[in-house]
Design an enzyme around this catalytic site. Structure first.
Site, PDB file in Angstrom:
ATOM      1  N   ALA A   1       0.414   2.572   7.191  1.00 17.74           N
ATOM      2  CA  ALA A   1       1.106   2.243   8.444  1.00 17.74           C
ATOM      3  C   ALA A   1       0.261   2.775   9.588  1.00 17.74           C
ATOM      4  O   ALA A   1      -0.587   3.648   9.401  1.00 17.74           O
ATOM      5  CB  ALA A   1       2.484   2.885   8.440  1.00 17.74           C
TER       6      ALA A   1
ATOM      7  N   GLU B   1       0.003  10.551   2.632  1.00 23.14           N
ATOM      8  CA  GLU B   1       0.922  10.956   3.699  1.00 23.14           C
ATOM      9  C   GLU B   1       1.065  12.469   3.804  1.00 23.14           C
ATOM     10  O   GLU B   1       1.336  13.001   4.874  1.00 23.14           O
ATOM     11  CB  GLU B   1       2.300  10.313   3.474  1.00 23.14           C
ATOM     12  CG  GLU B   1       2.341   8.812   3.719  1.00 23.14           C
ATOM     13  CD  GLU B   1       2.021   7.965   2.494  1.00 23.14           C
ATOM     14  OE1 GLU B   1       1.434   8.501   1.525  1.00 23.14           O
ATOM     15  OE2 GLU B   1       2.370   6.772   2.499  1.00 23.14           O
TER      16      GLU B   1
ATOM     17  N   GLU C   1       1.847   0.833  -0.643  1.00 21.32           N
ATOM     18  CA  GLU C   1       3.257   0.455  -0.837  1.00 21.32           C
ATOM     19  C   GLU C   1       3.433  -1.058  -0.700  1.00 21.32           C
ATOM     20  O   GLU C   1       4.254  -1.661  -1.389  1.00 21.32           O
ATOM     21  CB  GLU C   1       4.137   1.210   0.166  1.00 21.32           C
ATOM     22  CG  GLU C   1       4.216   2.705  -0.174  1.00 21.32           C
ATOM     23  CD  GLU C   1       4.852   3.531   0.918  1.00 21.32           C
ATOM     24  OE1 GLU C   1       4.408   3.419   2.078  1.00 21.32           O
ATOM     25  OE2 GLU C   1       5.785   4.295   0.622  1.00 21.32           O
TER      26      GLU C   1
ATOM     27  N   GLY D   1       1.189   3.127   3.391  1.00 26.40           N
ATOM     28  CA  GLY D   1       1.973   1.889   3.476  1.00 26.40           C
ATOM     29  C   GLY D   1       1.212   0.687   2.928  1.00 26.40           C
ATOM     30  O   GLY D   1       1.823  -0.287   2.479  1.00 26.40           O
TER      31      GLY D   1
END
Ligand code: DAK
Length: 258
Positions: A66, A132, A112, A109
């Site tokens: 992200a 993260e 993911e 992300g």
């Protein structure tokens, strides 16, 4: 080929291809990028000319996570109210198969997103990770759950607690990816695999995807019972009659998706 602000899309045979196109930001997934990806996948899902889809990035990065710059100053309330996680729920609702073609960085992300697809084809230099913890947070778009289901608890713990990255070969060994191919063949191999699947009985493919995904949501007895109902349901399709007749008559089946 259609160009949006953050992605490129095209239809290759019966395969819809989405390419994340933020090279200056290592394909980091900000809100507009995820919105464009999901709108493109949903349009392909609704298009009868498309039988399967591929999501890819470029040779340096599938997606480096992200967008850290977008969320760095967010408050807890802003994160709780963020529509961001909704994009992964929309991906779960896609009924046709989606394959991730991963070269380069596949982090946070980005990983993911790849794991929310149905299969992953990796290029030889791909690097998979959930870093993260280095930012003082944990995966927030399903990583703790999907990674653990994919590679098992011990490797998932090491990746999430200690930011361990997996090479493409390790990802293959631990069951995170389907196959590893040379970098330049990664997208082509994913499209070829998608094309093969897209040539099969479309309704049965959709039901098969639903049944396999149910294995992650249900107890065994419930899943087996769902499978039995879905299996029986397929006997109401023309494709089941055609597939079995074609076997008996020693000819190739012609699927109608009905
Ligand atoms: N976000 C924003 N920009 C990024 C980025 C990212 N994730 N990754 C790279 N970039 C940008 C860099 O800032 C740099 O921009 P400029 O400085 O040139 O402006 C450019 O891309 C090139 O990156 P580097 O210069 O760092 O390139 P290197 O080759 O040296 O390193 C790298 C490549 C991928 C190893 C490195 O960039 C890196 O470590 N990137 C961060 C990886 C990371 O920590 N990913 C996890 C992000 S956190 C949510 C649910 C889930 C999430 C969020 C919300 N909700 C439920 C609401 C997910 C969170 C995450 O994914």
């Amino acid at each position: 080929m259609s160009t949006l602000e953050n992605i490129l899309t095209r239809i290759d045979g019966r395969v819809g291809v989405v390419q994340i196109n933020r090279p200056k930001a290592m394909n980091a997934l900000n809100g507009p990028t995820m919105s464009e990806i999901m709108s493109a996948l949903e349009a392909f899902d609704a298009d009868p000319a498309v039988g399967a889809m591929v999501i890819t990035g470029d040779e340096r990065a599938f997606a480096a996570g992200a967008d850290i710059k977008q969320m760095a100053t967010a408050s807890v309330v802003e994160m709780m109210n963020s529509p961001f996680i909704g994009y992964w729920d929309r991906l779960r609702a896609i009924s046709k198969p989606v394959i991730a073609a991963v070269n380069g960085w596949c982090l946070g992300g980005g990983n993911e997103l790849a794991m929310a697809c149905d299969m992953i084809v990796a290029g030889e230099g791909a690097r998979f990770g959930q870093p993260e913890i280095n930012l003082g947070v944990i995966p927030g778009a399903g990583g703790t759950q999907r990674l653990t289901r994919a590679v098992g608890k011990t490797i998932a713990m090491e990746m999430i607690l200690n930011a361990r990255q997996l090479s493409a070969e390790e990802a293959l060994r631990y069951g995170l990816v389907n196959r590893v191919v040379p970098v330049e063949r990664c997208l082509g191999e994913a499209v070829r695999l998608a094309e093969e699947i897209a040539a099969r009985a479309p309704f049965a493919i959709r039901i098969a995807k639903e049944a396999v995904n149910a294995a992650f949501e249900t107890a065994l007895a419930e899943g087996v019972s769902l499978e039995r109902r879905l299996f029986s349901l397929l006997f109401s399709t023309e494709d089941q009659k055609e597939g079995m007749a074609a076997f008996i008559e020693k000819r190739k089946a012609e699927w109608k998706g009905k």
